[in-house]
Design a protein around this motif. Sequence first.
Motif: not given
Length: 767
Positions: A44-64
Amino acid sequence: MDKNEVKKEQSHLEGTIQKIEDYSYFIWELLDRKLEFNSQSNSNNDKIAYKTGGSDQEKLKKAKAEPYFGRIDIREDGINDTLYIGKQGVRDSDENLVVVDWRMPMASVYYNFMPGKPRQSYTVMDERNNKKFKNHVDVQMKREFTIKDKKIIKMLQQVAETNSNLNVTMTDKGEELTVTDDFLKEILENSDTTGYLKEIIATIQKEQDLAIRQPLEYNVSIQGVAGSGKSSIALHRLSYLLFNNKHLKPEDLLILGPSNLFISSFKGLLPDLNLDGIRQSTFQNLVIDYLKPFLPKSFQTSYRGYFEDVLFVEGYTQEKAITEFKGSEEFVRVLDIFVDQIQSEYENLFVPLQMFDELLQVSDLVKIYEGYSYLPFVKKVEKFIQHVEKHFKDLINQKIKAIEAQAISINKFLENGGLLNTEKESIKKQVNKVGEYKIKKLKTEYKTEFTKWKKSMEIPNPYTIYKQILKFEVLDMFENEIGKEVPNLFKGYNLKEINYFDIAPIFYIYLLLYDMPEKFAHIVIDEGQDLSFVHYAVLKKMTKTVTILGDREQSIFLNYGQYNWNNLMKTIFHDRKYMLLSLGTSYRSTKEIIDVANTVLTNQHGDSYYPITPLNRSGPDVSLNKVMSGRDLLESLVTTIDRWKQKYKRIAVIHKDEKKAIGLADYLRNHFNQDAVYVNPNQEVKQGYVSVLSSYYSKGMEFDAVIIANANAENFPKDELHARLLYVLLTRAQQEVKVFYQDTPSPLFDGMVTERPIVTSEFDDIL
């Protein structure tokens, strides 16, 4: 509520955070753009690969850090379901919805629920059939979470029954508190004042949510008191519209503010609400580039002079009356009629046009002109002139070719004619000379006649038309539209310099004549009370729908502005459905500050004034202090600022006019080592600096604490303008206000003054 419920929620929070960190959860809004499936992986952990830019990484950081802020338990069609509500939608690796994005239709149930009203509904779009339908649910429970450092420190619970003992607030220690507005109050009290608009997703109130979720095809007008969250609501509405209308792009939307200073106050909120790419502008900056080709090189777009030289002058002056007319509904009618006459009577300019042996009758010209009826007027005229020009250019080219052919024929005729070569060459030169003469004569005739005709066909530019209209002789013809008194204002009137109040009507004329330069799907208009009727007439032509934010009590342009929102919607925006929302609660300022603001407006309006409701949040009393001189004021300011800098990050000193505010800033700068700055509308307030502003440039701003310099009876007499100005200045502060005055305090402060006279005489130029 069982004390273990907080522990259970903490366990669920930790599990969600862990899965987001493991990438088995993801921000579902990024799915279409960023998601790739690895079909060869069984993990499951490998099912999804991200190609995130800076903005998307920031969204992930805030979501965590904070995956959600609320939970709602519902029953729909006999099935129980639990939904967690967050600032970003989150799905697991199987694309199951784990956190509901606050902008989703179903999230409205969370914001609208209250005990005693369990039955809720939300609107859903059936994409296949392009129809909307309502889903109905029964809410069983709602929880609001205060999360800090990935830990739930407080949880407010409400259930369907009004008087249930399950309606409680619990802390992480198991303490049970009374359910009030504590959740909202705590967030506001503990949040830093950055001067920028705040993201209010977790604390959206029911009436705010209603405005945010109006469909794109609706106009929305929000009458809200100072600090009621109008601007934040509008930005959240833009985020909602983008999220729920996938055909919309950020560039289809526009945020219109009164100044660059004001616009800087919400720039930090745009990324949080996924609004990057949305254009932000003042009205002046939006239109001025289109007008520059027509305007004089020197023009003034500031409204400073209107306050200093007109509004602050006692009495109703001619210039004030002229300015009010320039922004009025009556003036729009005059502009419409005058420009329509220019267009409808244009064919009356046609006369037969003859060049060489070619004649175009009026009927021929009309036929050519009307062949371009599908174009805007100016383009139509341009194409018409170009068509006629091409017609005669083609004709002259034919005649030139005929002359050149004649010359060639004569030269050929001379060959083998028994002439000596010298005789033959001499005649050829004469023939060529005759040809050149005839061609030159044709070109001269064409240039002279066509230039003369073209000039008679050209229409005046918007600036020229504007000047024509502002004459007594012209306005006197519009008695039915504007009455008898207005034309008299313009006897001997001479438009010496273009200023702030001329730009909107000139651009309105431009729009009546030219192509629409830009068209938006939706425009948010902030500080809408200070725009004139003409401004709105312009904006109506540039957008499909609007959200207008305003406060009639902050209308410091007085009768030039517009704040009868119902009338505005019915007159200008009548072709669209609209919603009017009134917000009477201030979330910005303390109860003490709002009480003084209410007193100021009550002293002006009497019992007819409906007071602002403050959130029940207390702070220091508003302090009013008498000073005897400029030295006294300066020393008091320095002492106050030195003390305030220990606890406040953003401090403002506001003086009534610009000249004194600039002088005051100079004196303060000497003491605070350049940390005190005068801020004009084209600048940005700097964090950590003491900002010195003039009163009319402070609208829309927010500070921790505010000092009002010299609010005495002379500077702030008891009238409509100064009551509104004081209301604006007081409500810029979130925590504390201190007022100084010389001699006699403004009568708008009646009953509130504590005197503290100190005799001295230096620095009186800053009073």
